[in-house]
Design an enzyme around this catalytic site. Structure first.
Site, mmCIF file in Angstrom:
data_model
loop_
_atom_site.group_PDB
_atom_site.id
_atom_site.type_symbol
_atom_site.label_atom_id
_atom_site.label_comp_id
_atom_site.label_asym_id
_atom_site.label_seq_id
_atom_site.Cartn_x
_atom_site.Cartn_y
_atom_site.Cartn_z
ATOM 1 N N GLY A 1 0.806 -1.220 0.000
ATOM 2 C CA GLY A 1 0.000 0.000 0.000
ATOM 3 C C GLY A 1 0.834 1.263 0.000
ATOM 4 O O GLY A 1 2.040 1.264 0.298
ATOM 5 N N ASN A 2 0.177 2.361 -0.346
ATOM 6 C CA ASN A 2 0.854 3.650 -0.406
ATOM 7 C C ASN A 2 -0.181 4.768 -0.458
ATOM 8 O O ASN A 2 -1.314 4.569 -0.903
ATOM 9 C CB ASN A 2 1.781 3.730 -1.621
ATOM 10 C CG ASN A 2 1.161 3.130 -2.867
ATOM 11 O OD1 ASN A 2 0.280 3.723 -3.480
ATOM 12 N ND2 ASN A 2 1.615 1.946 -3.244
ATOM 13 N N ASP B 1 -23.626 6.071 2.218
ATOM 14 C CA ASP B 1 -23.186 7.265 2.931
ATOM 15 C C ASP B 1 -21.887 7.846 2.362
ATOM 16 O O ASP B 1 -21.579 9.021 2.582
ATOM 17 C CB ASP B 1 -22.967 6.947 4.415
ATOM 18 C CG ASP B 1 -24.258 6.957 5.217
ATOM 19 O OD1 ASP B 1 -25.232 7.580 4.770
ATOM 20 O OD2 ASP B 1 -24.286 6.322 6.289
ATOM 21 N N TYR C 1 -26.125 16.445 7.415
ATOM 22 C CA TYR C 1 -25.580 15.512 8.409
ATOM 23 C C TYR C 1 -24.556 16.236 9.288
ATOM 24 O O TYR C 1 -23.778 17.049 8.807
ATOM 25 C CB TYR C 1 -24.932 14.323 7.708
ATOM 26 C CG TYR C 1 -24.324 13.331 8.658
ATOM 27 C CD1 TYR C 1 -25.074 12.302 9.220
ATOM 28 C CD2 TYR C 1 -22.967 13.401 9.006
ATOM 29 C CE1 TYR C 1 -24.515 11.376 10.091
ATOM 30 C CE2 TYR C 1 -22.390 12.488 9.878
ATOM 31 C CZ TYR C 1 -23.175 11.485 10.409
ATOM 32 O OH TYR C 1 -22.608 10.583 11.280
ATOM 33 N N HIS D 1 -6.214 -6.897 -9.214
ATOM 34 C CA HIS D 1 -5.178 -6.169 -8.480
ATOM 35 C C HIS D 1 -5.694 -5.772 -7.102
ATOM 36 O O HIS D 1 -5.378 -6.434 -6.115
ATOM 37 C CB HIS D 1 -4.749 -4.954 -9.318
ATOM 38 C CG HIS D 1 -3.607 -4.185 -8.737
ATOM 39 N ND1 HIS D 1 -2.945 -3.202 -9.449
ATOM 40 C CD2 HIS D 1 -3.006 -4.223 -7.526
ATOM 41 C CE1 HIS D 1 -1.987 -2.688 -8.699
ATOM 42 N NE2 HIS D 1 -2.009 -3.290 -7.517
ATOM 43 N N HIS E 1 -3.931 -3.303 -0.382
ATOM 44 C CA HIS E 1 -4.286 -4.662 -0.799
ATOM 45 C C HIS E 1 -5.147 -5.276 0.303
ATOM 46 O O HIS E 1 -4.954 -6.429 0.686
ATOM 47 C CB HIS E 1 -3.029 -5.489 -1.048
ATOM 48 C CG HIS E 1 -2.329 -5.118 -2.320
ATOM 49 N ND1 HIS E 1 -2.472 -5.816 -3.490
ATOM 50 C CD2 HIS E 1 -1.500 -4.085 -2.601
ATOM 51 C CE1 HIS E 1 -1.757 -5.254 -4.442
ATOM 52 N NE2 HIS E 1 -1.154 -4.192 -3.929
ATOM 53 N N SER F 1 9.287 3.538 -1.886
ATOM 54 C CA SER F 1 9.080 2.142 -2.252
ATOM 55 C C SER F 1 9.727 1.195 -1.247
ATOM 56 O O SER F 1 10.902 1.351 -0.889
ATOM 57 C CB SER F 1 9.673 1.885 -3.645
ATOM 58 O OG SER F 1 9.512 0.539 -4.023
ATOM 59 N N SER G 1 6.425 2.268 -6.162
ATOM 60 C CA SER G 1 6.339 1.681 -7.499
ATOM 61 C C SER G 1 5.026 2.017 -8.185
ATOM 62 O O SER G 1 4.904 1.876 -9.409
ATOM 63 C CB SER G 1 6.508 0.157 -7.414
ATOM 64 O OG SER G 1 5.507 -0.400 -6.573
ATOM 65 N N ASP G 2 4.032 2.466 -7.414
ATOM 66 C CA ASP G 2 2.735 2.851 -7.983
ATOM 67 C C ASP G 2 2.651 4.340 -8.314
ATOM 68 O O ASP G 2 1.568 4.841 -8.612
ATOM 69 C CB ASP G 2 1.604 2.494 -7.010
ATOM 70 C CG ASP G 2 1.433 0.998 -6.844
ATOM 71 O OD1 ASP G 2 1.243 0.315 -7.865
ATOM 72 O OD2 ASP G 2 1.491 0.506 -5.699
ATOM 73 N N HIS H 1 -3.732 3.546 -1.979
ATOM 74 C CA HIS H 1 -3.822 2.214 -2.581
ATOM 75 C C HIS H 1 -3.480 1.186 -1.514
ATOM 76 O O HIS H 1 -2.498 1.331 -0.781
ATOM 77 C CB HIS H 1 -2.836 2.091 -3.747
ATOM 78 C CG HIS H 1 -2.684 0.705 -4.281
ATOM 79 N ND1 HIS H 1 -3.756 -0.087 -4.629
ATOM 80 C CD2 HIS H 1 -1.568 -0.044 -4.535
ATOM 81 C CE1 HIS H 1 -3.325 -1.248 -5.078
ATOM 82 N NE2 HIS H 1 -2.000 -1.245 -5.024
#
Length: 232
Positions: free
Chosen positions: A27-28, A119, A227, A168, A96, A44, A74-75, A94
């Protein structure tokens, strides 16, 4: 350089870890300074427990490193593609995370089955088409961003701040890095609820009625949202 943005991006990455939606270095998160045209992003392969504000890398929208000693995520090229295509967003995340990845691996959008998802997302969480082989060979990370952009040709990324990339995993975005992380956490919980609902029902349930979906989304995000306590 951009210390405040780097600190915000560090905090957002650490929040992903605290919320349990990433493992190890998975993740990142990134955030953008629109005026400067610069992006702060996780380095990375650096473990969350060891990461400091000086590890956060600054890149431009052409993916060139302009500050920092480490390699950016890397993303990175996926993030920059989204920033170029969606000028209203200020942060990208991002992960996983387990349930969201399961839906992505099934190549299935997450239907809006209840008010919890409504929501925060104005309908289903869409899933991209699989990447063409020539795009993967040419530039996989940019192709991932392009697949998301194609899927959103008829969607408002502000109203649907999350997506699944087929095979992915999930990406989310928001007004800043912290908002992108919040949407990543919400996406994982919505995916978990959808998985349980489909399992209990033993079939694909009917989606939430449009008029209920619209009511729940509009009360938090509409032009006359009511809200919460409002601004004083």
């Amino acid at each position: 350089m951009l210390l405040q943005l780097r600190q915000a991006v560090l905090d957002a990455n650490l929040e992903l870890n605290r919320r349990g939606v990433v493992l190890y270095t998975w993740g990142n998160v990134s955030g953008i300074d629109r005026e400067a045209g610069l992006i702060a992003i996780k380095p990375s392969g650096v473990d969350y427990a060891a990461m400091t504000v000086d590890d956060i890398v600054i890149v431009n929208l052409d993916n060139e490193v302009v500050w920092g000693e480490k390699k950016p995520s890397s993303d990175t090229r996926t993030h920059t593609a989204l920033y170029r295509a969606f000028p209203q967003i200020g942060g990208v995340a991002h992960t996983h995370s387990t349930h969201a990845v399961a839906w992505a691996q099934a190549r299935r959008a997450i239907p809006c089955l209840g008010t919890t998802q409504a929501d925060y997302c104005a309908g289903e969480v869409p899933c991209t088409a699989p990447l063409p082989p020539e795009e993967v060979r040419r530039d996989y990370e940019t192709a991932t961003g392009d697949a998301i952009i194609r899927r959103f040709q008829a969607l408002d990324p502000a109203a649907v701040p999350m997506v699944l990339v087929a095979g992915h995993g999930p990406f989310s975005w928001g007004t800043d890095a912290d908002d992108a992380v919040r949407n990543a956490v919400i996406l994982e919980e919505a995916a978990r609820m959808a998985t349980l609902t489909v399992t209990i029902a033993g079939r694909d349930p009917e989606p939430l009625e449009d008029y209920v979906l619209d009511y729940h989304y509009e009360r938090k995000h509409g032009p006359n949202a009511w809200y919460g306590q409002g601004k004083k």
